[in-house]
Enzyme design. Structure first.
Site, PDB file in Angstrom:
ATOM      1  N   ASN A  86       0.869  -1.175   0.000  1.00  0.00           N
ATOM      2  CA  ASN A  86       0.000   0.000   0.000  1.00  0.00           C
ATOM      3  C   ASN A  86       0.907   1.227   0.000  1.00  0.00           C
ATOM      4  OD1 ASN A  86      -2.397  -1.496   0.128  1.00  0.00           O
ATOM      5  ND2 ASN A  86      -2.266  -1.660   2.358  1.00  0.00           N
ATOM      6  N   HIS A 146       6.650  -1.285   3.556  1.00  0.00           N
ATOM      7  CA  HIS A 146       6.409  -2.666   3.992  1.00  0.00           C
ATOM      8  C   HIS A 146       5.605  -3.410   2.947  1.00  0.00           C
ATOM      9  CE1 HIS A 146       3.150  -0.131   5.600  1.00  0.00           C
ATOM     10  NE2 HIS A 146       2.341  -1.177   5.406  1.00  0.00           N
ATOM     11  N   HIS A 167       3.003  -6.539   2.441  1.00  0.00           N
ATOM     12  CA  HIS A 167       2.116  -7.505   3.089  1.00  0.00           C
ATOM     13  C   HIS A 167       2.238  -8.818   2.301  1.00  0.00           C
ATOM     14  CE1 HIS A 167      -0.546  -4.472   5.256  1.00  0.00           C
ATOM     15  NE2 HIS A 167       0.005  -3.692   4.343  1.00  0.00           N
TER      16      HIS A 167
HETATM   17  P1  AMP Z   1      -0.681  -0.364   5.834  1.00  0.00           P
HETATM   18  O1  AMP Z   1      -2.100  -0.005   6.201  1.00  0.00           O
HETATM   19  O2  AMP Z   1      -0.503  -0.909   4.466  1.00  0.00           O
HETATM   20  O3  AMP Z   1       0.242   0.796   6.121  1.00  0.00           O
HETATM   21  O4  AMP Z   1      -0.265  -1.561   6.782  1.00  0.00           O
HETATM   22  C1  AMP Z   1       0.125  -1.375   8.102  1.00  0.00           C
HETATM   23  C2  AMP Z   1      -0.067  -2.702   8.779  1.00  0.00           C
HETATM   24  O5  AMP Z   1       0.645  -2.662   9.995  1.00  0.00           O
HETATM   25  C3  AMP Z   1      -1.519  -3.036   9.129  1.00  0.00           C
HETATM   26  O6  AMP Z   1      -1.884  -4.250   8.476  1.00  0.00           O
HETATM   27  C4  AMP Z   1      -1.504  -3.176  10.655  1.00  0.00           C
HETATM   28  O7  AMP Z   1      -2.338  -4.210  11.105  1.00  0.00           O
HETATM   29  C5  AMP Z   1      -0.043  -3.464  10.920  1.00  0.00           C
HETATM   30  N1  AMP Z   1       0.443  -3.100  12.237  1.00  0.00           N
HETATM   31  C6  AMP Z   1       0.233  -1.927  12.898  1.00  0.00           C
HETATM   32  N2  AMP Z   1       0.881  -1.940  14.077  1.00  0.00           N
HETATM   33  C7  AMP Z   1       1.514  -3.135  14.154  1.00  0.00           C
HETATM   34  C8  AMP Z   1       2.349  -3.746  15.145  1.00  0.00           C
HETATM   35  N3  AMP Z   1       2.679  -3.129  16.296  1.00  0.00           N
HETATM   36  N4  AMP Z   1       2.823  -4.998  14.904  1.00  0.00           N
HETATM   37  C9  AMP Z   1       2.496  -5.639  13.757  1.00  0.00           C
HETATM   38  N5  AMP Z   1       1.723  -5.105  12.788  1.00  0.00           N
HETATM   39  C10 AMP Z   1       1.236  -3.875  12.989  1.00  0.00           C
END
Ligand code: AMP
Length: 113
Positions: free
Chosen positions: A86, A99, A101
């Site tokens: 994203n 990041h 996914h």
């Molecule tokens: P995005 O919305 O593409 O920026 O993805 C961010 C992702 O980070 C989401 O899927 C969240 O569930 C995940 N996320 C947020 N905080 C944490 C955390 N502390 N540990 C693991 N995943 C996280």
């Protein structure tokens, strides 16, 4: 201390469930999984999104992709998986540290929402 959540996870300051790592990237379980397998792969170094990472350090982007493919294999996703970056708020990016996914373990519909 960095204010970036994923920099803090990479530094070990915030706990995460580590799945795999290489010299330049780490993979950990998403805290809010959207599929039976939902792993995030991040560069250890801070880049705000995948475009900025590729522009700044294309070899690092390769390390992130290599680790994502390794995670997919390790997690048994030979039947198929989705790799998503994203990029930007309009695309749903909520953490501004690049990041990937890695998602799988169920049928994934297309197009995504
Ligand atoms: P995005 O919305 O593409 O920026 O993805 C961010 C992702 O980070 C989401 O899927 C969240 O569930 C995940 N996320 C947020 N905080 C944490 C955390 N502390 N540990 C693991 N995943 C996280």
């Amino acid at each position: 201390m960095s204010e970036c959540l994923f920099c803090r996870i990479a530094a070990g300051e915030i706990p995460a469930t580590l799945v795999a790592e290489n010299d330049q990237a780490i993979a950990f379980q998403d805290v809010n999984p959207q599929a039976p397998v939902h792993v995030l792969v991040i560069p250890r170094a801070h880049h705000s999104d995948v475009s900025e990472m590729v522009a700044a350090d294309p070899l690092l982007a390769g390390q992130v992709l290599a680790l994502a493919a390794e995670v997919a294999e390790q997690e048994g996703l030979a039947d198929g998986y989705r790799l998503v970056f994203n990029t930007g708020a309009k695309a749903g990016q909520s953490v501004f540290h690049a990041h990937a996914h890695v998602m799988g373990g169920r049928d994934l519909t297309w197009p995504p929402g």
